[in-house]
Motif scaffolding. Sequence first.
Motif, PDB file in Angstrom:
ATOM      1  N   ILE A  92      15.314  16.430 106.384  1.00  0.00           N
ATOM      2  CA  ILE A  92      15.891  16.210 107.715  1.00  0.00           C
ATOM      3  C   ILE A  92      16.610  17.461 108.186  1.00  0.00           C
ATOM      4  N   VAL A  93      17.595  17.908 107.428  1.00  0.00           N
ATOM      5  CA  VAL A  93      18.319  19.131 107.789  1.00  0.00           C
ATOM      6  C   VAL A  93      17.373  20.334 107.761  1.00  0.00           C
ATOM      7  N   GLY A  94      16.389  20.286 106.869  1.00  0.00           N
ATOM      8  CA  GLY A  94      15.438  21.390 106.751  1.00  0.00           C
ATOM      9  C   GLY A  94      14.322  21.382 107.770  1.00  0.00           C
ATOM     10  N   GLY A  95      14.245  20.349 108.608  1.00  0.00           N
ATOM     11  CA  GLY A  95      13.248  20.319 109.675  1.00  0.00           C
ATOM     12  C   GLY A  95      11.819  20.183 109.200  1.00  0.00           C
ATOM     13  N   LEU A  96      11.586  19.279 108.230  1.00  0.00           N
ATOM     14  CA  LEU A  96      10.250  19.081 107.675  1.00  0.00           C
ATOM     15  C   LEU A  96       9.771  17.656 107.917  1.00  0.00           C
ATOM     16  N   GLN A  97       8.467  17.446 107.736  1.00  0.00           N
ATOM     17  CA  GLN A  97       7.867  16.106 107.769  1.00  0.00           C
ATOM     18  C   GLN A  97       7.428  15.786 106.346  1.00  0.00           C
ATOM     19  N   CYS A  98       8.283  15.075 105.619  1.00  0.00           N
ATOM     20  CA  CYS A  98       8.085  14.897 104.177  1.00  0.00           C
ATOM     21  C   CYS A  98       7.530  13.527 103.820  1.00  0.00           C
ATOM     22  N   ASN A  99       6.824  13.507 102.684  1.00  0.00           N
ATOM     23  CA  ASN A  99       6.433  12.238 102.091  1.00  0.00           C
ATOM     24  C   ASN A  99       7.562  11.756 101.185  1.00  0.00           C
ATOM     25  N   ALA A 100       7.271  10.770 100.339  1.00  0.00           N
ATOM     26  CA  ALA A 100       8.323  10.193  99.502  1.00  0.00           C
ATOM     27  C   ALA A 100       8.781  11.115  98.380  1.00  0.00           C
ATOM     28  N   ARG A 101       8.091  12.248  98.192  1.00  0.00           N
ATOM     29  CA  ARG A 101       8.528  13.272  97.233  1.00  0.00           C
ATOM     30  C   ARG A 101       9.384  14.340  97.889  1.00  0.00           C
ATOM     31  N   GLY A 102       9.474  14.269  99.211  1.00  0.00           N
ATOM     32  CA  GLY A 102      10.157  15.345  99.909  1.00  0.00           C
ATOM     33  C   GLY A 102       9.274  16.564 100.037  1.00  0.00           C
ATOM     34  N   TYR A 103       7.965  16.332 100.245  1.00  0.00           N
ATOM     35  CA  TYR A 103       6.996  17.427 100.351  1.00  0.00           C
ATOM     36  C   TYR A 103       6.315  17.358 101.708  1.00  0.00           C
ATOM     37  N   ASP A 104       6.246  18.500 102.384  1.00  0.00           N
ATOM     38  CA  ASP A 104       5.571  18.619 103.672  1.00  0.00           C
ATOM     39  C   ASP A 104       4.300  19.421 103.449  1.00  0.00           C
ATOM     40  N   GLU A 105       3.154  18.748 103.546  1.00  0.00           N
ATOM     41  CA  GLU A 105       1.889  19.420 103.240  1.00  0.00           C
ATOM     42  C   GLU A 105       1.553  20.534 104.225  1.00  0.00           C
ATOM     43  N   THR A 106       2.181  20.543 105.399  1.00  0.00           N
ATOM     44  CA  THR A 106       1.946  21.636 106.345  1.00  0.00           C
ATOM     45  C   THR A 106       2.822  22.852 106.042  1.00  0.00           C
ATOM     46  N   HIS A 107       3.786  22.664 105.144  1.00  0.00           N
ATOM     47  CA  HIS A 107       4.653  23.769 104.728  1.00  0.00           C
ATOM     48  C   HIS A 107       4.778  23.789 103.203  1.00  0.00           C
ATOM     49  N   PRO A 108       3.663  24.010 102.513  1.00  0.00           N
ATOM     50  CA  PRO A 108       3.704  23.987 101.042  1.00  0.00           C
ATOM     51  C   PRO A 108       4.637  25.036 100.458  1.00  0.00           C
ATOM     52  N   GLU A 109       4.882  26.082 101.223  1.00  0.00           N
ATOM     53  CA  GLU A 109       5.760  27.145 100.731  1.00  0.00           C
ATOM     54  C   GLU A 109       7.206  26.679 100.580  1.00  0.00           C
ATOM     55  N   ARG A 110       7.552  25.560 101.213  1.00  0.00           N
ATOM     56  CA  ARG A 110       8.919  25.041 101.124  1.00  0.00           C
ATOM     57  C   ARG A 110       9.136  24.197  99.876  1.00  0.00           C
ATOM     58  N   GLY A 111       8.063  23.863  99.172  1.00  0.00           N
ATOM     59  CA  GLY A 111       8.194  23.081  97.948  1.00  0.00           C
ATOM     60  C   GLY A 111       8.531  21.622  98.229  1.00  0.00           C
ATOM     61  N   ALA A 112       8.979  20.915  97.181  1.00  0.00           N
ATOM     62  CA  ALA A 112       9.314  19.502  97.288  1.00  0.00           C
ATOM     63  C   ALA A 112      10.713  19.262  96.739  1.00  0.00           C
ATOM     64  N   ALA A 113      11.361  18.239  97.251  1.00  0.00           N
ATOM     65  CA  ALA A 113      12.708  17.908  96.776  1.00  0.00           C
ATOM     66  C   ALA A 113      12.659  17.215  95.426  1.00  0.00           C
ATOM     67  N   LEU A 114      11.564  16.459  95.170  1.00  0.00           N
ATOM     68  CA  LEU A 114      11.432  15.694  93.936  1.00  0.00           C
ATOM     69  C   LEU A 114      10.187  16.142  93.170  1.00  0.00           C
ATOM     70  N   ASN A 115      10.131  15.801  91.892  1.00  0.00           N
ATOM     71  CA  ASN A 115       8.975  16.181  91.081  1.00  0.00           C
ATOM     72  C   ASN A 115       7.845  15.158  91.217  1.00  0.00           C
ATOM     73  N   ALA A 116       6.807  15.313  90.407  1.00  0.00           N
ATOM     74  CA  ALA A 116       5.634  14.444  90.505  1.00  0.00           C
ATOM     75  C   ALA A 116       5.968  12.992  90.181  1.00  0.00           C
ATOM     76  N   GLN A 117       7.059  12.764  89.477  1.00  0.00           N
ATOM     77  CA  GLN A 117       7.503  11.387  89.164  1.00  0.00           C
ATOM     78  C   GLN A 117       8.519  10.868  90.197  1.00  0.00           C
ATOM     79  N   TYR A 118       8.652  11.574  91.297  1.00  0.00           N
ATOM     80  CA  TYR A 118       9.549  11.210  92.394  1.00  0.00           C
ATOM     81  C   TYR A 118      11.014  11.194  91.940  1.00  0.00           C
ATOM     82  N   ARG A 119      11.343  12.091  91.030  1.00  0.00           N
ATOM     83  CA  ARG A 119      12.708  12.232  90.550  1.00  0.00           C
ATOM     84  C   ARG A 119      13.198  13.648  90.812  1.00  0.00           C
ATOM     85  N   LEU A 120      14.516  13.831  90.784  1.00  0.00           N
ATOM     86  CA  LEU A 120      15.059  15.174  90.916  1.00  0.00           C
ATOM     87  C   LEU A 120      14.561  16.053  89.777  1.00  0.00           C
ATOM     88  N   PRO A 121      14.156  17.271  90.042  1.00  0.00           N
ATOM     89  CA  PRO A 121      13.682  18.170  88.980  1.00  0.00           C
ATOM     90  C   PRO A 121      14.775  18.418  87.937  1.00  0.00           C
TER      91      PRO A 121
END
Length: 361
Positions: free
Chosen positions: A332-361
């Motif tokens: 939200i603050v980062g201005g992305l359109q994220c899925n439930a992992r916190g990943y925006d496929e249009t901005h892969p360079e920004r990474g994801a907030a959560l890991n593949a198990q949907y948990r904090l890294p």
Amino acid sequence: MRASPKRLPALLLGTALVATLLGVGTLASATDPAADAPPPAAAAHAGHRMAASLQASGDDADGDGYIPAVPQVTGVTPSTATPPPRYFHEFQANCAVTHTAPDDPIVYPGQPGRSHDHTFMGNTSTNAHSVTDTLYGGATACKAPADASAYWMPSLFDGDRKILPVGPQVIYYKTGVTDYTSVRPFPKGLRFVVGNPMQSAQQFREHKGFVEGWECGDSFFNVDFPTSCPSRPDVQLNLRMQAPSCWNGLYLDTPDHQSHMAYPVVKPGTNDNMCPASHPVALPMIEFKMAFPVNGDMSQVRLASGRGYSFHYDFFNAWEERTLKAMVDHCIVGGLQCNARGYDETHPERGAALNAQYRLP
């Protein structure tokens, strides 16, 4: 001991709410003479007319309906800033249905069976006795294990057959204000009700959270259920409804379960949205996007609360704090359109907030 001056507001809130729920001062629909008739099962759900049901619970020891935030957030001024524009600032909480029950731990705490039937998503344990401590850290049907929040809405029926949404439903967390950088996470234990089961068709259409109403196929913006929908496997009955996103910073709940929250207002002289001075704290705006697997003849479709325009929903926050903050800050603050992992496929360079198990890294 809490200060006594709030007792009068509590009484006023309860009186006003009862008047609203009983239909006092409501506006009739000009296009549907039956729009404001009592719902078919009104007698069975008469308890929901008294939504200001005050009773002591684990979160509200004195049962006055006020649950203070600890700490309370004071000294906040609504942001009037206009940050660099971003088309999206959101993430999804994908949560599946867990169970149904005639319970409502917000409106009727500790009173099992008093509510009309609800369909629960997210936390698997939600019942009439749920409080912050029983939900927090619990099992969940949301993709992110840290989201033990409870989400619920009136159950939908086709005749006597209960229709449950299939698979994870889309619950958006997005900004409701122009300054998306000012949005902060929900406080632990915050809860509220969006809409009113006793609202008229006109009130539902004019509700600030109304997005597209009931829709199916090529039928949109319906305040009540369409009379029919295309009988195709790809057609479902859909609804989107947004919650207020501005908080007064003082209470996690109030007697009417709504007064501590408010919708954004328009900044004078602009098209920007900002929080009102009475509710200056910008929180994520929740948007339910529900899909019910029913189509064809819709003449027998109803909600447990009545007609389609009686739709409302409840939210009880039980996110693990660090995870919710990571998702809010990244998406939200980062201005992305994220899925439930916190990943925006249009901005892969920004990474994801959560890991593949949907948990904090």
